[in-house]
Motif scaffolding. Structure first.
Motif, PDB file in Angstrom:
ATOM      1  N   MET A  46       0.847  -1.200   0.000  1.00  0.00           N
ATOM      2  CA  MET A  46       0.000   0.000   0.000  1.00  0.00           C
ATOM      3  C   MET A  46       0.884   1.252   0.000  1.00  0.00           C
ATOM      4  N   ASP A  47       0.634   2.198  -0.926  1.00  0.00           N
ATOM      5  CA  ASP A  47       1.470   3.395  -0.951  1.00  0.00           C
ATOM      6  C   ASP A  47       0.860   4.497  -0.070  1.00  0.00           C
ATOM      7  N   GLU A  48       1.549   5.638   0.019  1.00  0.00           N
ATOM      8  CA  GLU A  48       1.112   6.727   0.914  1.00  0.00           C
ATOM      9  C   GLU A  48      -0.301   7.218   0.572  1.00  0.00           C
ATOM     10  N   PHE A  49      -0.590   7.301  -0.722  1.00  0.00           N
ATOM     11  CA  PHE A  49      -1.916   7.766  -1.131  1.00  0.00           C
ATOM     12  C   PHE A  49      -2.999   6.818  -0.610  1.00  0.00           C
ATOM     13  N   GLU A  50      -2.811   5.546  -0.816  1.00  0.00           N
ATOM     14  CA  GLU A  50      -3.811   4.562  -0.372  1.00  0.00           C
ATOM     15  C   GLU A  50      -3.980   4.597   1.149  1.00  0.00           C
ATOM     16  N   GLU A  51      -2.858   4.755   1.849  1.00  0.00           N
ATOM     17  CA  GLU A  51      -2.928   4.828   3.319  1.00  0.00           C
ATOM     18  C   GLU A  51      -3.741   6.036   3.774  1.00  0.00           C
ATOM     19  N   GLU A  61       4.910  14.242  -4.342  1.00  0.00           N
ATOM     20  CA  GLU A  61       5.983  13.355  -3.913  1.00  0.00           C
ATOM     21  C   GLU A  61       5.615  12.644  -2.596  1.00  0.00           C
ATOM     22  N   ASP A  62       5.133  13.420  -1.640  1.00  0.00           N
ATOM     23  CA  ASP A  62       4.831  12.858  -0.312  1.00  0.00           C
ATOM     24  C   ASP A  62       3.761  11.776  -0.358  1.00  0.00           C
ATOM     25  N   LEU A  63       2.796  11.940  -1.256  1.00  0.00           N
ATOM     26  CA  LEU A  63       1.667  10.997  -1.271  1.00  0.00           C
ATOM     27  C   LEU A  63       1.712  10.013  -2.446  1.00  0.00           C
ATOM     28  N   ASP A  64       2.873   9.900  -3.064  1.00  0.00           N
ATOM     29  CA  ASP A  64       3.060   8.913  -4.139  1.00  0.00           C
ATOM     30  C   ASP A  64       2.020   9.034  -5.250  1.00  0.00           C
TER      31      ASP A  64
END
Ligand code: SF4
Ligand code: SF4
Length: 98
Positions: free
Chosen positions: A1-6, A77-80
């Motif tokens: 799971m990437d930052e966006f999904e989290e 960048e921070d949230l992929d």
């Protein structure tokens, strides 16, 4: 799971209304959004105080396609994030088909 999904999963778990979710995105990400520096950001968008299209979705204004600067934004960048041209296409969530 990437930052966006989290991030999306955490927000979904809070059970907020659509309006509360929208406000959350504006409050949390609005200051970092560099859309106002983009060649596509026009007077109409400025008058409507638009931005954070990656989460809020398409602009209500007619935007002429040019170079999107989203990949230079910290939010990107921070949230992929993976897409661009959110103001004329759709939000990251919609573009991911979620
Ligand atoms: S990624 Fe693009 S739309 Fe999203 S906050 Fe940054 S500049 Fe704005
Ligand atoms: S979403 Fe991308 S193309 Fe649209 S105004 Fe923001 S930086 Fe420019």
């Amino acid at each position: 799971m990437d930052e966006f999904e989290e991030k999306m999963e955490k927000i979904a778990a809070e059970g907020l209304s659509e309006a509360e979710i929208k406000k959350r995105f504006i409050d949390e990400l609005g200051d970092q959004c560099i859309c106002p520096d983009c060649p596509m950001y026009n007077q109409c968008a400025q008058e409507k105080y638009e931005g954070v299209y990656c989460f809020l979705g398409k602009s209500e204004c007619t935007m002429e396609e040019d170079d999107c600067i989203c990949p230079e934004c910290e939010v990107f960048e921070d949230l992929d994030l993976k897409y661009d041209l959110y103001c004329i296409k759709a939000s990251e969530k919609e573009l991911r088909g979620q």
